[in-house]
Design an enzyme around this catalytic site. Structure first.
Site, short mmCIF file in Angstrom:
data_model
loop_
_atom_site.label_atom_id
_atom_site.label_comp_id
_atom_site.label_asym_id
_atom_site.label_seq_id
_atom_site.Cartn_x
_atom_site.Cartn_y
_atom_site.Cartn_z
N LYS A 162 0.78 -1.17 0.00
CA LYS A 162 0.02 -0.06 0.00
C LYS A 162 0.96 1.38 -0.05
O LYS A 162 1.49 1.83 1.19
CB LYS A 162 -0.82 0.09 1.20
CG LYS A 162 -1.28 1.17 1.66
CD LYS A 162 -2.48 1.97 0.86
CE LYS A 162 -2.74 3.02 1.23
NZ LYS A 162 -1.81 4.58 0.90
N GLU A 179 8.17 2.00 11.45
CA GLU A 179 9.20 2.97 11.20
C GLU A 179 8.52 4.19 11.30
O GLU A 179 7.94 4.42 10.37
CB GLU A 179 9.89 2.78 10.09
CG GLU A 179 10.58 1.28 9.94
CD GLU A 179 11.84 1.04 10.60
OE1 GLU A 179 12.39 2.26 11.35
OE2 GLU A 179 12.64 -0.05 10.57
N CYS A 238 12.65 11.09 7.91
CA CYS A 238 12.44 10.70 9.43
C CYS A 238 13.80 11.12 9.93
O CYS A 238 13.66 11.38 11.42
CB CYS A 238 12.14 9.43 9.25
SG CYS A 238 13.21 8.03 8.59
N GLU A 280 7.52 16.98 15.15
CA GLU A 280 8.14 16.71 13.77
C GLU A 280 7.75 17.72 12.81
O GLU A 280 6.59 17.71 12.78
CB GLU A 280 8.06 15.08 13.49
CG GLU A 280 9.02 15.09 12.16
CD GLU A 280 8.65 13.29 11.69
OE1 GLU A 280 7.18 13.18 11.63
OE2 GLU A 280 9.61 12.66 11.36
P1 NAD Z 1 1.32 8.53 6.99
O1 NAD Z 1 1.50 8.01 8.26
O2 NAD Z 1 0.37 9.69 6.90
O3 NAD Z 1 1.16 7.79 5.87
C1 NAD Z 1 2.23 6.66 5.81
C2 NAD Z 1 1.31 5.45 5.01
O4 NAD Z 1 0.25 5.06 5.79
C3 NAD Z 1 0.68 5.83 3.49
O5 NAD Z 1 0.74 4.76 2.65
C4 NAD Z 1 -0.64 5.97 4.18
O6 NAD Z 1 -1.63 6.14 3.04
C5 NAD Z 1 -0.70 4.86 5.21
N1 NAD Z 1 -1.91 5.26 6.11
C6 NAD Z 1 -2.54 6.32 6.59
N2 NAD Z 1 -3.38 5.91 7.37
C7 NAD Z 1 -3.62 4.51 7.65
C8 NAD Z 1 -4.15 3.79 8.35
N3 NAD Z 1 -5.33 4.40 9.24
N4 NAD Z 1 -4.25 2.64 8.39
C9 NAD Z 1 -3.12 1.85 7.61
N5 NAD Z 1 -2.57 2.72 6.52
C10 NAD Z 1 -2.61 4.10 6.72
O7 NAD Z 1 2.85 9.38 7.07
P2 NAD Z 1 3.31 10.25 5.44
O8 NAD Z 1 2.89 11.49 5.62
O9 NAD Z 1 3.09 9.40 4.20
O10 NAD Z 1 4.69 9.97 5.59
C11 NAD Z 1 5.54 11.01 6.72
C12 NAD Z 1 5.84 10.28 8.04
O11 NAD Z 1 6.60 9.17 7.90
C13 NAD Z 1 6.84 11.23 8.77
O12 NAD Z 1 6.22 11.10 10.13
C14 NAD Z 1 8.20 10.34 8.86
O13 NAD Z 1 8.78 10.57 9.78
C15 NAD Z 1 7.68 9.00 8.59
N6 NAD Z 1 8.87 8.14 8.11
C16 NAD Z 1 9.54 7.47 8.84
C17 NAD Z 1 10.64 6.72 8.29
C18 NAD Z 1 11.50 5.56 9.21
O14 NAD Z 1 12.01 4.95 8.94
N7 NAD Z 1 11.25 6.04 10.51
C19 NAD Z 1 10.70 6.79 7.05
C20 NAD Z 1 10.11 7.63 6.28
C21 NAD Z 1 9.07 8.39 6.76
#
Ligand code: NAD
Length: 491
Positions: A176, A251, A285, A386
């Site tokens: 996804k 993550e 991140c 963040e």
């Molecule tokens: P997000 O949490 O909004 O979305 C991440 C993914 O989860 C997307 O595919 C989204 O569609 C899906 N998602 C959203 N709601 C969901 C739900 N209720 N159930 C299942 N899936 C769902 O994050 P984002 O805005 O896409 O990315 C930014 C965030 O990701 C930042 O907080 C960043 O720090 C984090 N990030 C962490 C790492 C790491 O390795 N620690 C790496 C990259 C990004």
């Protein structure tokens, strides 16, 4: 690329239009559509997962010898390399990162498939010490259908990081991707098809996380979720996982401290701090977003840093020289602007940046200048939350005790940077700082052979490293009776 065509999505190996709403992937540099597709629907999710389960049970993928699965994954790596320029350009359009960066991400995705192919074919089960008339063994089995949920900031690398070990372990994978960056997961699925991953084992389901991501997570046939994204989404997934007794790896976000001591090599430290926060436009991140500098060098260091930030090349992602491209969406830029406004309202002073760049090139894209804010304390909002953008908060420190207390004063604990020439101090701080990843005299260097993950609100579990494959397997203990006589209890 034809922007008028509607792209098919991959549902258990069948390439067809999704049944959800039609939407476009927009180029963040211009706001123009670069591809149209239909999101997956709930019925598509059901079809993908039941098809994946069927493929897992009938394709024989999990039963193939590890070196046979590895051979397919080596071909995936090779195909990624053969198409690297196409993939890098496509990812640039999908999420607006500079081309130099998307090329590196594509290379890392190929390396990830190669690495997990090697991990797969060299993985050993163990015979454990016998303590009775039994040969005792610890072996690992594929889990079944696993889900990979990924964010928008480094698509091909994040997806490879989950798909490669999941497939190496023998599973079916439902991916996804983030709604706004669906293209790389679809490309990887095509490459896996061509390389010989059995039909049905891979699905790619673009769409809204709260609908499609949720439907995948709650599905009883999904045996594990590997999630990268925001902390609140991660916690929501962890709740569902607790109800299902399903393992997850999460993550999540970060607010990573970088510490610069008086004895640091300042040329290296300036370059490292700039790279640590402003590469990927801060949409990372592990961005080093909280900077602590020894008071004795604070003023001169910040002056150099601000000059360096102002000289960074913000611009067209297609230009090889560009260092910061546009942010992912106008909405995300709004959120960054609102954080900067909060910082200023709380008493912060903008040292450089703090605004959008001006000029024709920047009018349609979601650009924002690299920004440094001073005059705040670590407990204030923009030092704790963040921002996920090109915004650095800089603070002086007076002594080691106070420094480590402030560095660790965060709900996040993903990464940290230390700049000093004193190896004992580096060791002391490297051990005392609470973070999953610590860089000493460098920053944001990553290797597929080294585990990655965060503590506390930055996540659960580890990806990468040879043992990363075990995240996608269940351990099984086997006792093989060797006794000549019946068990004494029976007699
Ligand atoms: P997000 O949490 O909004 O979305 C991440 C993914 O989860 C997307 O595919 C989204 O569609 C899906 N998602 C959203 N709601 C969901 C739900 N209720 N159930 C299942 N899936 C769902 O994050 P984002 O805005 O896409 O990315 C930014 C965030 O990701 C930042 O907080 C960043 O720090 C984090 N990030 C962490 C790492 C790491 O390795 N620690 C790496 C990259 C990004």
């Amino acid at each position: 690329m034809n922007p008028n065509e509607t792209l098919p999505i991959c549902i258990a190996g069948n390439w067809r239009l999704g049944q959800g709403d039609r939407y476009a992937s927009l180029y963040p540099a211009t706001g123009e559509p670069i591809a149209w597709l239909n999101a997956a629907s709930i019925a598509d999710v059901e079809e993908a997962i039941s098809g994946a389960d069927h493929a897992f049970r009938t394709s024989g993928w999990a039963q193939r010898k590890p070196h046979e699965r590895a051979a397919v994954l080596y071909r995936v790596a090779q195909l990624i390399r053969e198409r690297s320029e196409y993939l890098a350009q496509r990812q640039r359009l999908d999420n607006g990162k500079p081309i130099s960066e998307t090329r590196a991400l594509v290379a890392s995705a190929a390396g990830t498939f190669q690495f997990f192919a090697a991990a797969c074919e060299t993985m050993e089960d163990t015979i454990t010490p016998m303590r009775g008339d039994n040969l005792t063994m610890s072996v690992y089995e594929a889990m079944g259908v696993v889900a990979a949920i990924t964010p928008w900031n480094s698509p091909i690398a994040s997806e490879a990081q989950k798909m490669a070990p999941a497939l190496a372990a023998g599973n079916a994978v439902v991916v996804k991707p983030a709604e706004v960056t669906p293209l790389m997961a679809l490309e990887l699925a095509k490459i896996c098809d061509e390389a010989g991953v059995p039909k049905g084992l891979i699905s790619v389901l673009p769409g809204k996380g709260s609908v499609i991501g949720d439907a995948i997570t709650v599905h009883p046939l999904v045996r594990r979720v590997s999630f990268t994204g925001g902390t609140s989404t991660g916690k929501h997934i962890a709740h569902i996982a607790a109800d299902k007794m399903m393992p997850v790896s999460l993550e999540l976000g970060g607010k990573s401290p970088t510490m610069v001591f008086e004895d640091a090599d300042l040329d290296h430290a300036v370059a490292g701090v700039l790279y640590g926060i402003f590469s990927s436009s801060g949409e990372s991140c592990i961005a080093g977003s909280r900077l602590f500098v020894a008071r004795g060098i604070y003023a001169s260091f910040i002056e150099r840093l601000a000059a360096g930030a102002a000289a960074l090349r913000v611009g067209d992602p297609a230009d090889e020289r560009t260092q910061l491209g546009p942010l992912i969406t106008p909405r995300h830029r709004d959120s960054i602007e609102s954080y900067v406004a909060t910082g200023v309202a709380d008493g912060g002073q903008i040292r450089t940046g703090g605004t959008r760049p001006s000029g024709e090139l920047f009018e349609r894209g979601n650009y924002y200048l690299p920004t440094i804010i001073e005059g705040l304390t670590n407990d204030q909002r923009i030092c704790q939350e963040e921002i996920f953008g090109p915004v650095l908060v800089a603070m002086p420190f007076d002594n080691e005790e106070d420094l480590i207390a402030q560095a660790n004063d965060s709900v996040y604990a993903l990464a940290a940077g230390i700049w000093t020439r004193d190896y004992k101090k580096a060791w002391r701080f490297g051990r005392a700082v609470q973070a999953g990843n610590v860089w000493i005299n460098t920053y944001k260097q990553l290797s597929i052979s080294t585990p990655f993950g965060g503590w506390r609100d930055s996540g659960l579990g580890r990806e990468k490293g040879r043992l990363g494959i075990l995240q996608y397997m269940e351990q099984k203990s086997m006792y093989w009776g060797l006794n000549e006589e019946p068990l004494p209890w029976a007699g």
